[in-house]
Design a protein around this motif. Structure first.
Motif, PDB file in Angstrom:
ATOM      1  N   UNK A 123      11.753  -9.745  64.223  1.00 39.95           N
ATOM      2  CA  UNK A 123      12.337 -10.937  64.704  1.00 39.95           C
ATOM      3  C   UNK A 123      13.586 -10.875  65.276  1.00 39.95           C
ATOM      4  N   UNK A 124      14.483  -9.969  64.904  1.00 35.38           N
ATOM      5  CA  UNK A 124      15.711  -9.594  65.389  1.00 35.38           C
ATOM      6  C   UNK A 124      16.028  -8.076  65.773  1.00 35.38           C
ATOM      7  N   UNK A 125      17.066  -7.660  66.235  1.00 34.92           N
ATOM      8  CA  UNK A 125      17.607  -6.395  66.117  1.00 34.92           C
ATOM      9  C   UNK A 125      18.622  -6.249  64.834  1.00 34.92           C
ATOM     10  N   UNK A 126      17.813  -6.227  63.723  1.00 31.01           N
ATOM     11  CA  UNK A 126      18.782  -6.444  62.392  1.00 31.01           C
ATOM     12  C   UNK A 126      19.504  -4.920  62.367  1.00 31.01           C
ATOM     13  N   UNK A 142       5.794 -24.220  58.363  1.00 30.21           N
ATOM     14  CA  UNK A 142       4.672 -23.580  58.166  1.00 30.21           C
ATOM     15  C   UNK A 142       4.017 -22.633  59.094  1.00 30.21           C
ATOM     16  N   UNK A 143       4.094 -21.272  58.709  1.00 31.77           N
ATOM     17  CA  UNK A 143       3.305 -20.450  59.737  1.00 31.77           C
ATOM     18  C   UNK A 143       1.961 -19.677  59.055  1.00 31.77           C
ATOM     19  N   UNK A 144       0.750 -19.851  59.379  1.00 32.76           N
ATOM     20  CA  UNK A 144      -0.190 -19.201  58.675  1.00 32.76           C
ATOM     21  C   UNK A 144      -0.244 -17.716  59.299  1.00 32.76           C
ATOM     22  N   UNK A 156      12.876 -20.990  62.978  1.00 38.11           N
ATOM     23  CA  UNK A 156      12.596 -19.627  62.272  1.00 38.11           C
ATOM     24  C   UNK A 156      11.137 -19.446  62.665  1.00 38.11           C
ATOM     25  N   UNK A 157      10.097 -20.492  62.203  1.00 41.95           N
ATOM     26  CA  UNK A 157       8.958 -20.192  62.207  1.00 41.95           C
ATOM     27  C   UNK A 157       8.547 -20.446  64.044  1.00 41.95           C
ATOM     28  N   UNK A 158       8.970 -21.061  64.632  1.00 44.97           N
ATOM     29  CA  UNK A 158       8.747 -21.220  66.016  1.00 44.97           C
ATOM     30  C   UNK A 158       8.982 -19.609  66.566  1.00 44.97           C
ATOM     31  N   UNK A 159      10.056 -18.887  66.114  1.00 47.08           N
ATOM     32  CA  UNK A 159      10.233 -17.704  66.441  1.00 47.08           C
ATOM     33  C   UNK A 159       9.348 -16.739  66.203  1.00 47.08           C
ATOM     34  N   UNK A 160       8.904 -16.901  64.880  1.00 45.23           N
ATOM     35  CA  UNK A 160       8.021 -15.946  64.373  1.00 45.23           C
ATOM     36  C   UNK A 160       6.578 -16.146  65.121  1.00 45.23           C
ATOM     37  N   UNK A 161       6.343 -17.380  65.398  1.00 47.99           N
ATOM     38  CA  UNK A 161       5.163 -17.949  66.000  1.00 47.99           C
ATOM     39  C   UNK A 161       4.958 -17.130  67.394  1.00 47.99           C
ATOM     40  N   UNK A 162       6.154 -17.113  68.030  1.00 50.37           N
ATOM     41  CA  UNK A 162       6.132 -16.676  69.504  1.00 50.37           C
ATOM     42  C   UNK A 162       5.869 -15.243  69.633  1.00 50.37           C
TER      43      UNK A 162
END
Length: 810
Positions: A559-562, A543-545, A690-696
């Motif tokens: 998040x990435x180079x889509x 979970x990411x608020x 994925x949550x960890x990457x977004x939080x970063x």
């Protein structure tokens, strides 16, 4: 001559599955793209409610006892106006009618008069080849009844079904097994009405899938197309009554406790010049403004007695109105509501009678006469009706009875009141509607029971007094993807913003206010993420608020180079904006109106590494099945499902919030259901990495203290109960909106969201603005043009007024 493809769905007896299969056919054919009109033989109110749920149009009744043979074809044509096909569900066994009437008012009788082919539904669970004899006997019993096909229900196995099929000479259109039987729960008067079943829509989804799989819909359509053309013209309510000079407001009881009323009743009152406004005696605390007539139809007040008793303001409001002489009509449930009590639960108390449940069912057609002039009747007149109840009222009649049946007086009546157990179909007796409208119009000038309706500006703007229209945002914009509904609402009546319009719960207000005591500290979302995780049964590291869904899309875009991001449209445009700002050029996959905006996973390019899809989708309200979303998953691809409106879907069916799915991200928002767009509260659900990457990549402290408090409060058990109540309210209000759009002949989509996408045509949105109502323009959504509008779900009263304005500008 009127060409109308049509079929009657009948059975050898009750209990064979007519309602289940008829409703499933209506839904399956509707989702195939056909406009289907649902009808029911007999006086039943409950089955037409399921028909309405399946078709998005009002359910209709065809009953020669109530309206006469001569009106069956006109009422069928009226109800099916604009439809591609009509399905008529039968009653009891095919040849069972009024006792002693030799089949009068039977399904066969209605099929004969309307010249409609019959499909027979047969429960085969307790026989095999003997079913062939039953079907052959039914077909040969009366050669004037054209049985054209059979549907076998409750087969034990494929072998069992094949054995039965071999014994039947008529075409077998499909076979359903015992495991396929999806039926509505029953209680003391039969099926539970659809409006009282929170799970009705999801049950209908499952039933529709089974019907589509097991029944040859193409053959059903072909057989319906063989029905001969009908002579005569559609019934016209405006030809049956004369319009009164004023526009009296009729308060019509609705909601879960009062679900029984014929669609033609309201149509006749509107044709007589009345403004019909639905109110909910369970939840509303006052009658609609300007009420000068009250209609209390049938339903189940005995089931909802506690809730009705608890709503003391409404009990008082109706008691004051009736005692002040507001013309009031009460049928069956309405009679009980006006009594002193029902099973010791206090009711309105304007009638000197008490009611209680009994083990005996009263179910019969009636011919009722009158011995006095009353609100609805004139001395010596007779009407046809029916009774359907398990309660008794003591005494059964007042000094002036409403009716006399077989020499027995029943009900209560007077110059301004008419209350009894007898249900009447006003299309068969339009003088009753006329007298009620006349009485309401006569009362209106002196009415002082409720606040007067807002005055209309003499300038011709059509706006309520004191309301300014505001600027029209219909002109071209530099970036239509940034357009938002709140720019359209201004000071108009707001149907443009898709935020719940009810009051904020006290517990949520308290949480927001208390959060201000903590704003001297830097915010943390740790507790909020824990509360969200517990509410979904997930691990907290999934979970990411976020500061609303908008921040979530920004984080995902970066998040990435889509290589090839894809956004499925029509839907929210925030993902496009976020991707563009991150330097990407998203490709659009457009769902088509011809497919009711259903998503074909094969339309998404195979090399897409990011796919964003809304569910349910804004602005279409389409809920994509979970299997469709799963079909988008690929190795190396992230699928983002925007579930901003999923908390407005009953039981959140098709949601992916409850368990992590590899390769899938869920974005949620508290904005819509809890009406807190200014707080900016949302969250992301995904796999831990994925949550960890977004939080970063999240900006520090982006989620404020007040937003975190809102997340905690809206994740509680108290919130879950309130959310369920709001979802039920949305379903009822959305049905009022879609029923009204259907009455106006406006194409619209079946919606799972708190809004409806409709296509009234170019220029209608602007004309509605001039009439004081703001709806969301749709041409800023990729895949739509200016002929579409999105209409938010609002209160019944506001919706009725908007629909009236919409009808006036078409």
């Amino acid at each position: 001559m009127n060409a109308l493809p049509r079929l009657v769905v009948a059975a050898p007896a009750s209990g064979h599955g007519k309602t289940t299969i008829a409703t499933g056919l209506m839904s399956a054919l509707s989702r195939r793209g056909l406009v289907v009109s649902g009808h029911k033989v007999g006086p039943d109110y409950i089955d037409p409610g399921y028909h309405s749920l399946a078709t998005g149009r009002p359910g209709r009744n065809l009953d020669p006892h109530l309206v006469g043979e001569e009106l069956l074809v006109p009422l069928l044509l009226h109800g099916a106006r604009g439809a591609d096909l009509a399905l008529v569900e039968g009653v009891m066994g095919l040849y069972d009618g009024q006792i002693g009437g030799h089949g009068f008012a039977s399904t066969a009788h209605v099929a004969q008069v309307t010249r409609t082919p019959v499909v027979l539904v047969v429960d085969i669970s307790h026989a095999s080849r003997s079913i062939g004899a039953v079907v052959q006997g039914m077909a040969e019993f009366d050669p004037t009844v054209d049985i054209v096909g059979v549907i076998l229900n409750k087969a034990g196995s494929q072998r069992h079904a094949d054995e039965v099929r071999s014994a039947i000479k008529l075409p077998v259109l499909g076979v359903l097994s015992r495991d396929d039987g999806i039926v509505a729960p029953s209680r003391h008067l039969g099926l539970v009405p659809a409006d009282e079943r929170d799970e009705a829509a999801s049950a209908l989804d499952r039933l529709t899938e089974r019907i589509t799989e097991r029944i040859d819909l193409g053959q059903v359509i072909a057989l319906a197309g063989q029905a001969p053309a009908l002579e005569g013209e559609p019934w016209d309510p405006s030809a049956a009554v004369a319009a009164v000079a004023s526009r009296p407001v009729i308060a019509m009881a609705g909601g879960r406790a009062f679900t029984f009323r014929y669609a033609e009743t309201e149509e006749l009152l509107r044709a007589a010049g009345c403004e019909v406004v639905t109110f909910d005696p369970l939840h509303d605390t006052a009658l609609p403004p300007g009420t000068s007539g009250i209609y209390l139809g049938g339903g189940f007040p005995e089931v909802h007695a506690a809730g009705l008793t608890a709503n003391q303001p409404m009990l008082t409001a109706i008691a004051d109105a009736v005692r002040s002489g507001v013309p009031t009509v009460a049928e069956c449930a309405g009679l009980l509501y006006l009594c002193q009590s029902v099973d010791h639960a206090a009711m309105i108390g304007v009638l000197p009678a008490t009611a209680k449940m009994t083990p005996r069912l009263t179910l019969s057609y009636r011919t009722a006469s009158t011995g006095a002039d009353t609100l609805l009747t004139r001395r010596g007149e007779s009407v046809t009706g029916h009774e359907f109840h398990r309660t008794t009222a003591t005494p059964a009649a007042g000094d002036v009875p409403a009716w006399t049946v077989d020499g027995t007086p029943i009900g209560f009546a007077g110059p301004t009141l008419h209350a009894s157990y007898i249900h009447t179909h006003w299309a068969g007796h339009p003088q009753l509607a006329q007298r009620f409208a006349d009485a309401a119009a006569a009362f209106a000038p002196a009415a002082a029971v409720t606040d007067p309706a807002p005055a209309v500006r003499p300038s011709g703007s059509g706006l309520p007094s004191g309301v300014a229209s505001g600027p029209d945002p219909s002109g071209p914009e530099l970036d239509p993807l940034r357009h938002h509904g709140d720019t359209e609402a201004g000071d108009l009546v707001d149907f443009a913003v898709n935020v719940f319009d009810g009051p904020r719960p006290q517990w949520l207000s308290d949480a927001l206010h208390q959060s201000l005591d903590e704003v001297h500290r830097y915010p943390t979302s740790t507790s909020a993420e824990g509360a969200i995780a517990r509410s979904h049964g997930r691990a907290v590291d999934t979970v990411l608020a976020t500061a609303g869904a908008a921040e979530a899309f920004t984080l995902i875009a970066r998040l990435r180079e889509w290589r090839r991001p894809v956004v499925v449209h029509p839907q929210f445009t925030e993902p496009d904006v976020a991707l563009a700002e991150a330097g990407h050029q998203p490709q659009h996959v457009i769902c088509r109106p011809a497919d009711d905006f259903a998503l074909d996973p094969a339309a998404v390019p195979e090399d897409a590494d990011l796919v964003v899809v809304g569910n349910p989708t804004n602005p279409t309200g389409v809920l994509h099945p979970a299997a469709t979303i799963r079909a988008l998953l690929r190795p190396g691809r992230l699928v983002v499902v925007d579930e901003a409106f999923m908390d407005t879907v009953g039981h959140e069916r098709a949601s992916f919030a409850q368990a992590p799915t590899p390769g899938l991200i869920v974005v949620r928002s508290l904005t819509k259901l809890w009406a807190i767009p200014g707080v900016r509260a949302g969250y992301v659900l995904a796999e831990p990495e994925v949550i960890a990457a977004l939080r970063g990549s999240q900006v520090p402290w982006s989620v404020g203290t007040t937003a975190a408090a809102a997340m905690i409060a809206c994740s509680s058990e108290e919130a879950a109960a309130e959310a369920a109540r709001r979802v039920r309210q949305i379903v009822v209000r959305r049905t009022i909106l879609t029923d009204g759009l259907a009455e106006l002949g406006i194409r619209h989509l079946a919606s799972a969201a708190p809004f409806v996408l409709a296509r009234p045509g170019d220029g209608v949105r602007e004309r509605l603005r001039d009439a004081g109502h703001a709806v969301r323009r749709a041409d800023t959504f990729p895949g739509l043009d200016a002929s579409w509008i999105r209409i938010a779900v609002r209160s019944p009263e506001s919706t009725r007024r908007m629909l009236a304005a919409l009808g006036a500008v078409l």
